[in-house]
Design a protein around this motif. Structure first.
Motif, short mmCIF file in Angstrom:
data_model
loop_
_atom_site.label_atom_id
_atom_site.label_comp_id
_atom_site.label_asym_id
_atom_site.label_seq_id
_atom_site.Cartn_x
_atom_site.Cartn_y
_atom_site.Cartn_z
N THR A 165 80.58 -12.95 48.74
CA THR A 165 79.77 -13.54 49.67
C THR A 165 79.22 -14.77 49.72
O THR A 165 79.02 -15.34 50.72
CB THR A 165 78.51 -12.55 50.09
N ASP A 166 78.80 -15.43 48.56
CA ASP A 166 78.17 -16.80 48.59
C ASP A 166 78.54 -17.24 47.00
O ASP A 166 77.64 -17.31 46.25
CB ASP A 166 76.65 -16.49 48.57
N PRO A 167 79.60 -17.92 46.67
CA PRO A 167 80.04 -18.34 45.66
C PRO A 167 79.55 -19.48 45.15
O PRO A 167 79.32 -19.80 43.86
CB PRO A 167 81.91 -18.67 45.81
N ASP A 168 78.81 -20.44 46.25
CA ASP A 168 78.12 -21.48 45.58
C ASP A 168 76.73 -21.13 44.82
O ASP A 168 76.33 -21.80 43.82
CB ASP A 168 77.84 -22.46 46.68
N THR A 169 76.26 -19.87 45.56
CA THR A 169 74.89 -19.61 44.88
C THR A 169 75.32 -18.95 43.63
O THR A 169 74.48 -19.16 42.67
CB THR A 169 74.14 -18.89 45.72
N TYR A 170 76.39 -18.36 43.37
CA TYR A 170 76.59 -17.71 41.95
C TYR A 170 77.22 -18.95 40.95
O TYR A 170 76.45 -18.54 39.93
CB TYR A 170 78.16 -16.83 42.28
N ASP A 171 77.83 -19.89 41.39
CA ASP A 171 77.90 -20.86 40.49
C ASP A 171 76.61 -21.54 40.06
O ASP A 171 76.41 -21.82 38.87
CB ASP A 171 78.89 -22.11 41.25
N ALA A 172 75.73 -21.76 41.08
CA ALA A 172 74.58 -22.42 40.59
C ALA A 172 73.62 -21.49 39.91
O ALA A 172 73.07 -22.00 38.70
CB ALA A 172 73.73 -22.87 41.82
N LEU A 173 73.47 -20.26 39.95
CA LEU A 173 72.73 -19.31 39.12
C LEU A 173 73.36 -19.36 37.55
O LEU A 173 72.68 -19.28 36.56
CB LEU A 173 72.52 -17.84 39.60
N GLU A 174 75.01 -19.10 37.69
CA GLU A 174 75.37 -19.10 36.51
C GLU A 174 75.38 -20.31 35.65
O GLU A 174 75.33 -20.22 34.37
CB GLU A 174 76.96 -18.78 36.54
N GLU A 175 75.48 -21.51 36.38
CA GLU A 175 75.16 -22.63 35.54
C GLU A 175 73.62 -22.73 34.77
O GLU A 175 73.53 -23.10 33.81
CB GLU A 175 75.39 -23.84 36.47
N ALA A 176 72.68 -22.34 35.63
CA ALA A 176 71.29 -22.15 35.33
C ALA A 176 71.23 -21.38 33.87
O ALA A 176 70.51 -21.83 32.91
CB ALA A 176 70.37 -21.97 36.24
N ARG A 212 75.27 -8.21 39.79
CA ARG A 212 75.74 -8.54 41.08
C ARG A 212 76.62 -9.67 41.23
O ARG A 212 76.59 -10.29 42.26
CB ARG A 212 74.43 -8.87 41.79
N ALA A 213 77.30 -9.99 40.07
CA ALA A 213 78.09 -11.13 40.19
C ALA A 213 79.29 -11.04 41.09
O ALA A 213 79.64 -11.88 41.82
CB ALA A 213 78.65 -11.33 38.60
N ALA A 214 79.95 -9.77 41.28
CA ALA A 214 81.12 -9.58 41.95
C ALA A 214 80.94 -9.72 43.39
O ALA A 214 81.31 -10.12 44.32
CB ALA A 214 81.85 -8.24 41.41
N ALA A 215 79.71 -8.87 43.66
CA ALA A 215 79.14 -8.90 45.25
C ALA A 215 78.99 -10.60 45.51
O ALA A 215 79.27 -10.74 46.67
CB ALA A 215 78.03 -8.23 45.30
N LEU A 216 78.20 -11.21 44.74
CA LEU A 216 77.62 -12.43 44.97
C LEU A 216 78.89 -13.51 45.45
O LEU A 216 78.90 -14.25 45.95
CB LEU A 216 76.78 -12.89 44.04
N VAL A 217 79.79 -13.38 44.29
CA VAL A 217 81.14 -14.30 44.48
C VAL A 217 81.71 -13.93 45.77
O VAL A 217 82.32 -14.91 46.34
CB VAL A 217 81.98 -14.03 43.16
#
Length: 532
Positions: A47-58, A40-45
């Protein structure tokens, strides 16, 4: 003796390798914070890039984006840039994800994007040029209208590369960073801002190579600006804060290096092993970069260096105190074997052995609190008060070990006094005390010495409980806080550290046995099948 010690150390290598594999397997059992993120990376980026960045960093902080043991196709900035450009140029479902990746890689991606713009169709070229707008704005090289207009953006980036291509070379980069370290100035810092994330490799390396506080502060501020990560150093920061911040940047770089550096030749071959979960994890363990604590963000290696001396000091003193009391008690019990003193010691020592460590610690803590007031956390900065406050924790920790060692010592002495040389001393008129202390005790201590390798890890485990009861700020106390906060990174690091300490303790006991008894060295050094 040196050959014997080296041989024991060499045998420790496969042991430590096996331990590291077991601990690594434990880390693989920890839950993935975002196992479905790749889907779901493409859809999340979008709509909510900050959440995507936080999850990817984790996920990336635990290297979950990498294969376990072998990476057949390691990704670097060149391959990541090519994939991102392909999606942006095609304007497909993952175009937003590609544009986001290009913006994150920043100036490090420009040497692989700008020279290939002319190879794209006009429409694709315009889309890629506009996707570079966040990079240009961060570098401060153009205004928003020039970077977001398709035709103007293509023209700007083509001219930019014609004028500035030489700035994106290693000699120019290292020269610019060296000048900044020698003398910080806004103009020299500006030169590095204009190459954006391309400068990160040299900036973070320079942080660890210089001792100049002002240079480190400037480099940390520059790295924060280029990467978008918070990691600045306050003007009045102390040396400890300075070291922790530098260590934090180095740990971050270990995770994200492939976003900003291209692999060529040997580095690409090495990446097939090192750019894996096990490779990154073991490299971090060897270099002391074990990630950051989830509790306060402090690098785990720095916290271990700060907390471990207290725990190891308390454990070592407890072991020494155990031997100091157990050896004479065991010898006396053997001397007075079968007498009321021997029976009384046996009852008392068995009682101490069966006494749980936490119960003894609680009892001593209450007694200590009544005698000295409410217990306060131990101040590790003053050695004298530290040792005074560790007296009660050491006593609680050593009781079981002392009881065990004394019984082993008694049994060893009783066995030794039956040997011929002791019987000869007795026949010559030596007293029972001389028989035990002078003739039997030295050889009877050899088996007990080997137990130190087993007692030290046991005391280390008990120290975790004792530290919690007495509020001693060691690794045990910190581990309890990590359990409460579900700090998996700290727990895994402590498992590895304690396994390493246990292995070293066992090796030290083997070497000590070899020093005390030359027959052990000769038996070990003898060729297989030969005479011992």
């Amino acid at each position: 003796m040196l050959r014997y010690a080296l041989r024991r150390l060499l045998w420790a290598i496969p042991t430590l390798l096996g331990v590291s594999l077991v601990v690594f397997f434990v880390t693989s059992l920890l839950p993935d914070p975002a196992s479905d993120l790749p889907k779901r990376a493409a859809a999340l980026v979008a709509t909510d890039p900050d959440t995507y960045d936080a999850l990817e960093e984790a996920r990336r902080a635990r290297y979950l984006d990498l294969p376990a043991f072998f990476n057949a196709r390691p990704k670097d900035v060149r391959t990541r840039t090519a994939v991102a450009m392909q999606h942006v140029a095609a304007n497909d479902d993952e175009a937003a994800l590609g544009a986001h990746a290009l913006a994150r890689m920043g100036g490090a991606a420009l040497p692989f994007v700008l020279p290939t713009l002319d190879d794209l169709t006009p429409a694709a070229r315009a889309r890629v040029a506009v996707a570079l707008a966040p990079i240009g704005l961060r570098m401060g090289v153009a205004t928003d209208d020039k970077l977001t207009d398709p035709s103007a953006a293509v023209l700007f980036w083509s001219r930019f590369w014609e004028d500035r291509a030489l700035d994106f070379t290693d000699p120019a980069l290292h020269r610019a960073v060296h000048r900044l370290v020698l003398h910080t100035s806004d103009l020299r810092e500006r030169d590095l801002v204009e190459v954006d994330t391309y400068a990160l490799s040299a900036v973070i390396a320079a942080m660890g190579d210089t001792d100049d506080r002002e240079a480190i502060r400037t480099l940390a501020s520059l790295a924060s600006r280029l990467s978008g990560r918070s990691g600045e150093i306050a003007f009045d920061a102390d040396d400890d804060t300075l070291r922790r911040t530098v260590s934090s940047w180095q740990a971050w770089w270990q995770v994200h290096r492939s976003d900003y550096v291209a692999y060529d030749g040997p580095t690409r071959i090495a990446a097939t092993v090192l750019d894996t979960r096990y490779g990154k994890w073991i490299l971090g363990a060897v270099t002391g970069r074990l990630g950051a604590s989830a509790i306060d963000g402090v690098p785990i290696a720095a916290k271990i260096r700060a907390k471990a001396p207290v725990t190891l000091l308390m454990t070592a003193l407890a072991l020494l105190a155990s031997y100091a009391i157990a050896v004479p008690l065991g010898a006396l019990a053997a001397w007075w074997r079968g007498r009321p003193v021997d029976v009384t010691l046996a009852v008392v020592l068995f009682a101490l052995y069966s006494l749980p460590t936490f119960w003894a610690a609680q009892l001593l803590a209450h007694t200590f609190a009544r005698a000295h007031g409410a217990a306060q956390p131990v101040d590790i900065t003053h050695v004298g008060p530290l040792l005074a406050r560790l007296a009660a924790p050491i006593a609680a920790l050593m009781l079981g070990s002392m009881a065990t060692l004394s019984r082993y010592q008694r049994a060893a002495v009783l066995e030794t006094i039956r040997l011929d040389y002791v019987r000869t001393a007795k026949a010559k008129g030596a007293s029972a005390f001389r028989q035990v202390v002078v003739h039997a005790l030295r050889n009877a201590m050899l088996p007990v010495v080997t137990l130190a390798g087993l007692q030290f890890p046991a005391l280390l485990g008990g120290a975790f409980v004792v530290e919690e009861v007495f509020a001693v700020p060691g690794i045990g106390y910190e581990t309890m806080r990590a359990v409460e906060a579900h700090d998996a990174a700290w727990l895994v690091a402590i498992a590895l550290v304690t396994a390493l300490i246990t292995t070293m303790a066992l090796i030290a006991s083997d070497v000590a046995y070899g020093i005390l008894d030359p027959r052990v060295r000769e038996a070990t050094a003898a060729p297989r099948g030969g005479a011992a």
